[in-house]
Design a protein around this motif. Structure first.
Motif, mmCIF file in Angstrom:
data_model
loop_
_atom_site.group_PDB
_atom_site.id
_atom_site.type_symbol
_atom_site.label_atom_id
_atom_site.label_comp_id
_atom_site.label_asym_id
_atom_site.label_seq_id
_atom_site.Cartn_x
_atom_site.Cartn_y
_atom_site.Cartn_z
ATOM 1 N N ASP A 182 0.831 -1.199 0.000
ATOM 2 C CA ASP A 182 0.000 0.000 0.000
ATOM 3 C C ASP A 182 0.872 1.259 0.000
ATOM 4 O OD1 ASP A 182 -2.639 -1.208 -0.024
ATOM 5 O OD2 ASP A 182 -2.175 -1.945 1.984
ATOM 6 N N ILE A 183 0.248 2.437 0.163
ATOM 7 C CA ILE A 183 0.914 3.712 -0.103
ATOM 8 C C ILE A 183 1.014 4.554 1.170
ATOM 9 C CG2 ILE A 183 0.964 5.759 -1.578
ATOM 10 C CD1 ILE A 183 1.079 3.113 -3.132
ATOM 11 N N GLY A 196 4.328 10.231 -2.299
ATOM 12 C CA GLY A 196 3.871 8.909 -1.892
ATOM 13 C C GLY A 196 4.938 7.874 -2.162
ATOM 14 N N SER A 250 5.866 3.431 -1.935
ATOM 15 C CA SER A 250 5.241 2.109 -1.873
ATOM 16 C C SER A 250 6.228 1.018 -1.471
ATOM 17 C CB SER A 250 4.625 1.759 -3.237
ATOM 18 O OG SER A 250 5.629 1.778 -4.249
ATOM 19 N N GLU A 269 -3.474 12.643 -5.894
ATOM 20 C CA GLU A 269 -2.776 11.366 -6.022
ATOM 21 C C GLU A 269 -3.307 10.365 -4.995
ATOM 22 O OE1 GLU A 269 1.480 12.013 -5.946
ATOM 23 O OE2 GLU A 269 1.217 13.842 -7.124
ATOM 24 N N LYS A 290 -6.447 8.923 -6.380
ATOM 25 C CA LYS A 290 -6.181 7.947 -7.438
ATOM 26 C C LYS A 290 -5.788 6.590 -6.867
ATOM 27 C CE LYS A 290 -4.726 11.258 -11.013
ATOM 28 N NZ LYS A 290 -3.588 11.761 -11.809
ATOM 29 N N HIS A 291 -4.914 6.595 -5.860
ATOM 30 C CA HIS A 291 -4.495 5.334 -5.237
ATOM 31 C C HIS A 291 -5.668 4.624 -4.571
ATOM 32 C CE1 HIS A 291 -0.241 5.659 -6.014
ATOM 33 N NE2 HIS A 291 -0.140 6.824 -5.411
ATOM 34 N N LYS A 324 -5.965 0.696 -3.392
ATOM 35 C CA LYS A 324 -4.889 0.729 -2.400
ATOM 36 C C LYS A 324 -5.373 1.362 -1.097
ATOM 37 C CE LYS A 324 -1.499 -0.794 -5.064
ATOM 38 N NZ LYS A 324 -0.725 -2.026 -4.780
ATOM 39 N N VAL A 363 -4.223 3.900 1.903
ATOM 40 C CA VAL A 363 -3.302 5.041 1.942
ATOM 41 C C VAL A 363 -3.177 5.564 3.374
ATOM 42 C CG1 VAL A 363 -2.850 7.399 1.149
ATOM 43 C CG2 VAL A 363 -3.811 5.717 -0.439
#
Length: 388
Positions: free
Chosen positions: A106-107, A122, A124, A148, A151-152, A157, A159
Motif C-alpha cells: 500500500d501507499i 507517496g 510504496s 494522487e 487515485k491510489h 490501495k 493510503v
C-alpha cells in the motif's frame, strides 16, 4: 462571479495547505509561489474561470471533521525496534505505522527533501521509508498529493497520509474514503524559507539546493539533539538546538507563517485519525530516554490501525492533561507574534546574525544556568516524592 478562496480569506489566513489547488478543475488556474516573507501561497492566473471550486478545498472556509472527543485516547509510546527509534525524531511510531502499509503493497505519503526544500510524495517500498523519516521544520510543498491519494484509493490501495494539521484538514475536504487513514503532527508552526535561505547563504556560503538538514540528530540524546547541516553527504556543521541561530528564531516564533500564531486546527477533536509528536515533559515512569512519542487516537479508524501495530510498541496510558502540559500545541495554543513585524521590517537591511541579536537574542547565560539548575532540582525532588 465567484470570489476565489484566497480572495475570501486573504493571505494572512492562508496556511499554504494546497487544498485550493487540488480542488481546482482548471489546470494552471492556481499557482503556488513563494512570497517575500518566505511562504508558498496560491496566486490566480488568467486561466481562472471564477468557478469558486477552490473554496470547497480550503479548510479555513470548509472544515470537515467527523471525529468525536469521546474517542480520544492518549499514550506514551516507542518502537521496540531500537534501530527504528535511533533513526526517528522521537519514538519511531510513524515508521511502525508506515511499515504496516508498505509490507502489504500500500501507499504512504509524507515529506522528504528535494532540491533543498521539502515536498510531499507517496512511497510504496520499504527501502524508500528513510526519506520520510525525521522531522523537517520547513513548509512542505504538497502540490497535487491530495489528488494522487484519491487515485491510489480508487485503484484499491490503502493510503496512510502524514502531514501538518492544516494539510490533513485540507485533505479531508477533498477525500473521504474508508481506506484512507490520516496522521497529523503536533505542529509548532511553519518557519520562513526566506529566513532559512538567508541563514544558509550567510553562514555557509551555499545555495539551499545544496543543503539538507537533520533537524533532530540524536547523537547527543533525544532531548539534547543537534541540527546537522550537510552539503550533499558531507557534514558542514553540527549545532546544538539551543545554540543554533536559525532554530532560535523558530523556537521563539519570530518568523512563522501568520496563521500559525493562532492556528485554527489545534482543536479537539483533532482533524486526523492519529496525532504524533515528541512527548516533551514525559513523566519518567513512562519515558524512553532514546525517544518517546506522544500519541493521540482520534477516531475508530485510528484505533484499528494502532491496535494492528501495538505488538511492535511499548505503550503506556497517560492522561490528556499530562500530554498537553508539555505539548501545548496539541490544543488551542496561541503564540506571541510581537517579534515578527520588526524582524521582517529589518530583514533586508541586517545580516541574519544581527537580526538574531536584535529580535531573538539568546538568554543571559547566567540566568539560563540558574533556570537549568532549578529545573534539575525540581525534577529530583519530584522523583523523591513519587518514590516515597
Amino acid at each position: 462571479m465567484n470570489n476565489s478562496a484566497i480572495e475570501v480569506i486573504g493571505y494572512d489566513k492562508c496556511t499554504g495547505c494546497y487544498g485550493c489547488l487540488n480542488n481546482c478543475p482548471v489546470k494552471g488556474a492556481i499557482e503556488f509561489n513563494k512570497t517575500e516573507e518566505g511562504f508558498y501561497k496560491p496566486f490566480l492566473t488568467e486561466k481562472c474561470i471564477q468557478c469558486g471550486m477552490c473554496k470547497k478545498g480550503c479548510p479555513v472556509i470548509k472544515k470537515v471533521n467527523s471525529n468525536l472527543e469521546e474517542n480520544l485516547e492518549v499514550y506514551s509510546c516507542w518502537s521496540k525496534d531500537e534501530e527504528i527509534v535511533k533513526n526517528s525524531s522521537s519514538g519511531g511510531i510513524f515508521s511502525e505505522l508506515a511499515k504496516e502499509y508498505l509490507a502489504n503493497g500500500d501507499i504512504v505519503f509524507g515529506a522528504k527533501w528535494q532540491d533543498g526544500e521539502i515536498v510531499h510524495c507517496g512511497i510504496s517500498k520499504l527501502e524508500e521509508l528513510k526519506e520520510l523519516q525525521k522531522s523537517k521544520y520547513l513548509q512542505s510543498k504538497v502540490e497535487t498529493s491530495y489528488l494522487e491519494v484519491k487515485k491510489h484509493l480508487n485503484a484499491g490501495k490503502r493510503v496512510l497520509f502524514v502531514g501538518t494539521p492544516c494539510q490533513i484538514a485540507a485533505l479531508n475536504t477533498i477525500v473521504n474514503h474508508e481506506n484512507l487513514v490520516t496522521v497529523d503532527l503536533i505542529c509548532h508552526g511553519i518557519p520562513s524559507y526566506s529566513a532559512y535561505e538567508k541563514y544558509i547563504r550567510e553562514n555557509f556560503n551555499l545555495n539551499i539546493k545544496n543543503v539538507t538538514v537533520d533537524f533532530r540528530n540524536k547523537d547527543t540524546g533525544w532531548e539534547n539533539y543537534n541540527l546537522t547541516f550537510k552539503n550533499k553527504d558531507q557534514i558542514i556543521i553540527k549545532n546544538n538546538h539551543r545554540k543554533d541561530l536559525w532554530f532560535r528564531g523558530f523556537l521563539t516564533d519570530t518568523y512563522l507563517n501568520k496563521p500559525c500564531y493562532n492556528c485554527e486546527f489545534r482543536t479537539l477533536p483533532r482533524f486526523s485519525d492519529i496525532t504524533l509528536g515528541d512527548f516533551w515533559g514525559v513523566p519518567v515512569e513512562v519515558k524512553n530516554s532514546a525517544g518517546t512519542s506522544v500519541v493521540t487516537i482520534n477516531s475508530k479508524k485510528g484505533k484499528e490501525l494502532f491496535v494492528k501495530i501495538s505488538s511492535n510498541l511499548e505503550v503506556k496510558d497517560v492522561k490528556w492533561e499530562t500530554a498537553l502540559k508539555g505539548n501545548p500545541c496539541l490544543y488551542n495554543y496561541k503564540m506571541d507574534s510581537s517579534r515578527r513585524e520588526g524582524f521582517y521590517k529589518d530583514f533586508s537591511d541586517l545580516s541574519f546574525e544581527d537580526l538574531q541579536k536584535k529580535h531573538f537574542p539568546f538568554p543571559n547565560k547566567y540566568i539560563f544556568f540558574i533556570r537549568r539548575v532549578l529545573s534539575f532540582v525540581k525534577t529530583r525532588v519530584l522523583r523523591v516524592i513519587r518514590g516515597a
